[in-house]
Design a protein around this motif. Sequence first.
Motif, PDB file in Angstrom:
ATOM      1  N   HIS A  29     -53.007  41.139  32.874  1.00  0.00           N
ATOM      2  CA  HIS A  29     -51.775  41.888  32.612  1.00  0.00           C
ATOM      3  C   HIS A  29     -51.468  42.847  33.758  1.00  0.00           C
ATOM      4  O   HIS A  29     -50.323  43.169  34.017  1.00  0.00           O
ATOM      5  N   HIS A  44     -42.571  48.493  28.495  1.00  0.00           N
ATOM      6  CA  HIS A  44     -41.939  47.759  27.392  1.00  0.00           C
ATOM      7  C   HIS A  44     -42.212  46.265  27.504  1.00  0.00           C
ATOM      8  O   HIS A  44     -42.503  45.595  26.516  1.00  0.00           O
ATOM      9  N   VAL A  45     -42.099  45.756  28.734  1.00  0.00           N
ATOM     10  CA  VAL A  45     -42.322  44.318  28.949  1.00  0.00           C
ATOM     11  C   VAL A  45     -43.764  43.956  28.601  1.00  0.00           C
ATOM     12  O   VAL A  45     -44.018  42.999  27.868  1.00  0.00           O
ATOM     13  N   LEU A  46     -44.701  44.756  29.112  1.00  0.00           N
ATOM     14  CA  LEU A  46     -46.120  44.447  28.880  1.00  0.00           C
ATOM     15  C   LEU A  46     -46.482  44.552  27.402  1.00  0.00           C
ATOM     16  O   LEU A  46     -47.270  43.760  26.897  1.00  0.00           O
ATOM     17  N   ARG A  99     -32.793  43.634  37.347  1.00  0.00           N
ATOM     18  CA  ARG A  99     -31.974  44.438  36.432  1.00  0.00           C
ATOM     19  C   ARG A  99     -30.613  44.733  37.069  1.00  0.00           C
ATOM     20  O   ARG A  99     -29.594  44.751  36.386  1.00  0.00           O
ATOM     21  N   GLN A 150     -35.845  42.010  30.212  1.00  0.00           N
ATOM     22  CA  GLN A 150     -37.120  42.023  29.480  1.00  0.00           C
ATOM     23  C   GLN A 150     -37.442  40.627  28.951  1.00  0.00           C
ATOM     24  O   GLN A 150     -38.567  40.142  29.087  1.00  0.00           O
ATOM     25  N   ALA A 179     -44.587  43.829  25.019  1.00  0.00           N
ATOM     26  CA  ALA A 179     -43.980  42.702  24.281  1.00  0.00           C
ATOM     27  C   ALA A 179     -44.589  41.349  24.654  1.00  0.00           C
ATOM     28  O   ALA A 179     -44.190  40.325  24.102  1.00  0.00           O
ATOM     29  N   GLN A 187     -38.417  44.144  39.063  1.00  0.00           N
ATOM     30  CA  GLN A 187     -37.574  44.676  37.995  1.00  0.00           C
ATOM     31  C   GLN A 187     -36.253  45.252  38.517  1.00  0.00           C
ATOM     32  O   GLN A 187     -35.208  45.021  37.902  1.00  0.00           O
ATOM     33  N   HIS A 201     -34.876  52.627  38.814  1.00  0.00           N
ATOM     34  CA  HIS A 201     -36.231  53.117  38.540  1.00  0.00           C
ATOM     35  C   HIS A 201     -36.824  52.486  37.290  1.00  0.00           C
ATOM     36  O   HIS A 201     -36.102  52.205  36.334  1.00  0.00           O
ATOM     37  N   ASN A 202     -38.119  52.306  37.345  1.00  0.00           N
ATOM     38  CA  ASN A 202     -38.858  51.620  36.277  1.00  0.00           C
ATOM     39  C   ASN A 202     -38.645  52.306  34.924  1.00  0.00           C
ATOM     40  O   ASN A 202     -38.257  51.665  33.951  1.00  0.00           O
ATOM     41  N   PHE A 224     -39.798  50.614  31.870  1.00  0.00           N
ATOM     42  CA  PHE A 224     -39.387  49.214  31.668  1.00  0.00           C
ATOM     43  C   PHE A 224     -40.600  48.281  31.667  1.00  0.00           C
ATOM     44  O   PHE A 224     -40.748  47.429  30.780  1.00  0.00           O
ATOM     45  N   SER A 225     -41.471  48.455  32.666  1.00  0.00           N
ATOM     46  CA  SER A 225     -42.674  47.603  32.755  1.00  0.00           C
ATOM     47  C   SER A 225     -43.533  47.749  31.503  1.00  0.00           C
ATOM     48  O   SER A 225     -44.067  46.763  30.994  1.00  0.00           O
ATOM     49  N   PHE A 273     -38.606  38.361  31.762  1.00  0.00           N
ATOM     50  CA  PHE A 273     -40.002  38.554  32.175  1.00  0.00           C
ATOM     51  C   PHE A 273     -40.973  37.981  31.143  1.00  0.00           C
ATOM     52  O   PHE A 273     -42.001  37.406  31.514  1.00  0.00           O
ATOM     53  N   ILE A 274     -40.637  38.119  29.881  1.00  0.00           N
ATOM     54  CA  ILE A 274     -41.528  37.577  28.837  1.00  0.00           C
ATOM     55  C   ILE A 274     -41.567  36.055  28.920  1.00  0.00           C
ATOM     56  O   ILE A 274     -42.634  35.443  28.845  1.00  0.00           O
ATOM     57  N   VAL A 283     -43.833  42.561  37.719  1.00  0.00           N
ATOM     58  CA  VAL A 283     -42.677  43.173  37.044  1.00  0.00           C
ATOM     59  C   VAL A 283     -42.156  44.345  37.875  1.00  0.00           C
ATOM     60  O   VAL A 283     -40.954  44.461  38.112  1.00  0.00           O
ATOM     61  N   LYS A 284     -43.082  45.187  38.336  1.00  0.00           N
ATOM     62  CA  LYS A 284     -42.675  46.347  39.141  1.00  0.00           C
ATOM     63  C   LYS A 284     -41.962  45.899  40.412  1.00  0.00           C
ATOM     64  O   LYS A 284     -41.013  46.520  40.866  1.00  0.00           O
TER      65      LYS A 284
END
Lengths: 115, 189
Positions: free
Chosen positions: B18, A37-39, B33, B52, A41, B29, A30-31, A34-35, B55-56, B25-26
């Motif tokens: 974004h 945090h990524v966005l 992961r 993370q 950064a 992920q 499950h997210n 997480f998304s 993805f960056i 990402v969704k």
Amino acid sequence: MNKAPTRAPTRASTIDDLFASARTSEPYIHNQGFSTHVLAALPERAGLPFWADALITLLFTLLGCALAFAFFPSEKFAELVPTTIVISPMSLLTLTGLISLACGSAYWASETNRI
Amino acid sequence: MHHTDQVLIDSVVKEDSHLAFAELVKRYQSPLRYSLRQLTGWNEALADDLAQETFIKAYKALPGYQGKAKFSSWLYRIAYNEMISHFRVARNRELSGGIIEEQGSASVDSRDRLSSEDHSQQLHRDLAQAMTQLKDNQRMALHLHLHRECTQQEISDIMNIPLGTVKTLITRGKETLRVLLADWKLGES
């Protein structure tokens, strides 16, 4: 029923069976932020530096001036300029009204982000 | 409305959206992961950090993505490089031995701790623990082959190594895993 690993003698197919079982039972992670945090950064995309932006504007302005100077019929243009302009009060009033309307529309459009 | 990866990628590249990147990402992920957990001995914190960072880096490199490979393959390539880079730094700090030993000992602990947990969850953790005994490139090749069912050519492209090397990595990796997982077989729960 889920197949699960248990201790038992080795078989040739064990590895493939184990991974096949792992593939079919792969959990969805499950997210849980997480998304987000990524966005958060993500770096800002760097645009053109100021000097480059200004230089490009200047170059295109100079190019435009050069083209205008080369192709604009300046001699003929001088002949086209009227020496006398006669305009009636009604026409002047209409023209003023139209200009006011255009200015008002432009102001409204810019204030309401319609452009 | 479901947009294709390419539509979302175009939106990120052209409009710096974004929102579109968040959708990507969704979408990826969970598998990414999960893969990184498998590749790090089910170290959830480390796997999430690597994901993370992946993805960056993907976001930064997206303008250079040409669409020749699947987006997921491209993402795995970045993740693989991230993982290699992480373990290289760790080894340079003389921590890698500790990590592997920690993972090995954690295997026994987690097996006891997870005795009442779902067996399939235990399977994922045990496979991840066994994989830690393999070399980085062998682990990645086996993961892509056995978990992600990538073709050898895809693995070769993702890892940027010759096809012959991929075949060798898979064959030898399977042999090692067969020994490591000698006590396990599938049974009914």
